[in-house]
Write a protein that holds these residues in place. Structure first.
Motif, PDB file in Angstrom:
ATOM      1  N   HIS A 276      65.083  55.283  17.439  1.00 25.38           N
ATOM      2  CA  HIS A 276      65.085  55.212  15.978  1.00 25.38           C
ATOM      3  C   HIS A 276      64.032  54.240  15.457  1.00 25.38           C
ATOM      4  O   HIS A 276      63.733  53.249  16.122  1.00 25.38           O
ATOM      5  CB  HIS A 276      66.453  54.715  15.472  1.00 25.38           C
TER       6      HIS A 276
ATOM      7  N   ASP B 272      63.009  51.073  13.866  1.00 32.36           N
ATOM      8  CA  ASP B 272      63.507  49.689  14.048  1.00 32.36           C
ATOM      9  C   ASP B 272      63.881  49.377  15.497  1.00 32.36           C
ATOM     10  O   ASP B 272      63.955  48.220  15.871  1.00 32.36           O
ATOM     11  CB  ASP B 272      64.609  49.265  13.063  1.00 32.36           C
ATOM     12  N   ASP B 273      64.101  50.418  16.339  1.00 29.82           N
ATOM     13  CA  ASP B 273      64.364  50.158  17.763  1.00 29.82           C
ATOM     14  C   ASP B 273      63.178  49.471  18.432  1.00 29.82           C
ATOM     15  O   ASP B 273      63.347  48.788  19.448  1.00 29.82           O
ATOM     16  CB  ASP B 273      64.620  51.471  18.533  1.00 29.82           C
TER      17      ASP B 273
ATOM     18  N   HIS C 270      69.661  56.169  21.980  1.00 23.46           N
ATOM     19  CA  HIS C 270      68.858  55.222  22.769  1.00 23.46           C
ATOM     20  C   HIS C 270      68.786  55.717  24.216  1.00 23.46           C
ATOM     21  O   HIS C 270      67.713  55.748  24.833  1.00 23.46           O
ATOM     22  CB  HIS C 270      69.474  53.823  22.748  1.00 23.46           C
TER      23      HIS C 270
HETATM   24 ZN    ZN Z   1      68.574  52.623  17.341  1.00 25.00          ZN
END
Ligand code: ZN
Length: 463
Positions: free
Chosen positions: A45, A47-48, A166
């Motif tokens: 995602h 921001d990961d 993730h």
């Molecule tokens: Zn994430």
């Protein structure tokens, strides 16, 4: 006459020399150097990427070229910055992720067509991502950016955020590591056009990545320590004269839709307060740890990520599958994502990858724990199997225990469902995970036991 004979001989030799009269070969066009990467980061995602930006700043100091791949555009969740939701939110978050990385000077940024999936089950995420299609995209990006190293989420289930997306990004990155160098995989990507302006063949070259490292999405980190290199993030960048963690935090400021309230709070602080908060509470100041997945170029487990890497392509390395473990004729084991990961580790040469034993998960209480089981009967006759569960006080088995029959030479799927109570309101100390044991018996003997450590939480992603 003699001179004439010499001339004839020259003509004769010229005709025999290969290629002497042939057209000059045209070299194949070069790949676009603007997209060549040393490091490819694969996350789920927007921001990961913050899970590794403190290390990436160090790598930029060392003049590494970096590409980042996101599995989704981040279209679920709430929006802290505006009204936009769903697909519109995904569009906004794509720009936020690009801006965050642009802050660090990284613009080699790509998005797969995966969709946000609110679950801890990697198989559900892979299903929702159209696994085949996103893998094809992932392999294409490896061939296009030709990274030396991939950094990605560790594929496994843990007590932690344990987001299925993730995990899916780590699965796809691992699969692409093993496939992108194989010219027989997605051959249309590596086919050269035979006609001018061929619209379907991509003219990429197979590319074998040299190393893959993982970062785990787990609360408990002890099993991962010493399994790969660690990097301090408080060192000061030559490029900006700021500590690495501080540059990573600066980049994070682009993620307004996900963290506006947090970012507003930081905006009110002076530099000393930011440093105190960010390096004591938020984890920005913690060393970055990686787990070595595999290296095709040697180097030590805890050595630098670029140890053993020299410029230039290496040959495609075909991954051998580790043998299936020996099982008794009648056996029971965890199914679902747990059995998938056992197969995955065998298939990708990752049998040394750390994973918690017994397996663990954090779940919301009150709620339900599903223990998926596979019962194998390799004997020549049907077997009556009895399942029973040993549970912590206040937890009850709702479904799935009792007797049932597994036919000869069959594998049966079973599931035991456990009712989970609410977690203690104000626990005296941090709640410890509780152990759940499911026992299978046949012919008066225990044929196997399955254990799971389960932490109860007020909030957790669905199993
Ligand atoms: Zn994430």
């Amino acid at each position: 006459m003699l001179r004439f004979a010499g001339a004839v001989l020259t003509v004769f030799l010229t005709a025999l020399l290969p290629g002497a009269n042939a057209q000059e070969g045209k070299p194949l066009p070069h790949a676009d150097e603007r997209y060549k990467a040393d490091i490819m980061v694969v996350v789920a995602h927007p921001d990961d990427e913050a899970a590794v930006t403190p290390y990436l700043v160090r790598a930029l100091d060392e003049h590494r070229r970096i590409a980042v791949v996101f599995g989704t555009r981040g279209s679920s969740g709430s929006n802290e910055a505006g009204a936009e939701q769903a697909a519109a939110l995904g569009d906004v978050r794509e720009i936020e992720a690009r801006s965050a990385l642009e802050t660090l000077g990284i613009n080699n940024v790509w998005f797969l067509s995966g969709k946000d999936t609110a679950t801890q089950d990697v198989l559900v995420s892979l299903g929702n991502w159209d696994h085949g299609e996103t893998l094809e995209q992932m392999v294409r990006l490896v061939r296009l950016t030709r990274p030396e190293v991939i950094l990605t989420f560790l594929p496994g289930t843990f007590i932690g955020e344990d987001h299925g997306d993730h995990q899916a990004s780590g699965v796809l990155a691992t699969e692409a590591f093993d496939l992108a160098g194989n010219p027989a995989v997605f051959p249309e990507q590596v086919a050269s056009p035979m006609k001018r302006l061929e619209p379907f063949l991509e003219n990429l070259r197979p590319w074998q990545v040299k190393k893959i490292y993982y970062f785990p999405d787990a609360d408990r980190q002890d099993i991962f320590r010493g399994r790969g290199p660690s990097y301090a993030v408080k060192d000061v960048s030559r490029l900006s004269n700021k500590p690495y963690w501080r540059m990573a935090l600066d980049a994070f400021r682009a993620h307004q839709t996900q963290a506006k309230s947090y970012l507003d709070k930081i905006a009110q602080m002076d530099e000393a307060q930011i440093e105190k908060m960010a390096t004591s509470e938020d984890g920005w100041g913690e060393d970055q740890h990686f787990v070595l997945g595999k290296s095709l170029v040697g180097g030590s487990v805890t050595g630098d990520i670029f140890e053993g890497i020299t410029p230039g392509a290496i040959p495609y390395a075909r991954q051998e599958t580790a043998p299936e473990p020996a099982r008794p004729d009648l056996s029971v084991e965890l199914g679902g994502p747990w059995s998938f990961y056992a197969e995955f580790r065998r298939a990708h040469g990752l049998t040394n990858l750390p994973h918690p034993e017994p397996p663990e998960i954090a779940l919301e209480g009150p709620g339900t724990l599903v223990v998926p089981l596979r019962i194998r009967n390799q004997t020549a006759k049907a077997q009556e199997v009895t399942l029973s569960a040993t549970l912590p006080a206040g937890w009850t088995a709702e479904n799935g225990t009792g007797k049932f029959t597994v036919a000869a030479k069959q594998t049966s799927a079973a599931r035991v469902e456990v009712n989970l109570p609410a977690p203690a309101d104000k626990p005296e100390k941090k709640a410890e995970p509780q152990e759940v044991t499911v026992r299978a018996e046949a012919n008066g003997q225990i044929i196997g036991e399955v254990k799971l450590r389960v932490e109860l939480r007020k909030r957790a992603l669905p199993q």
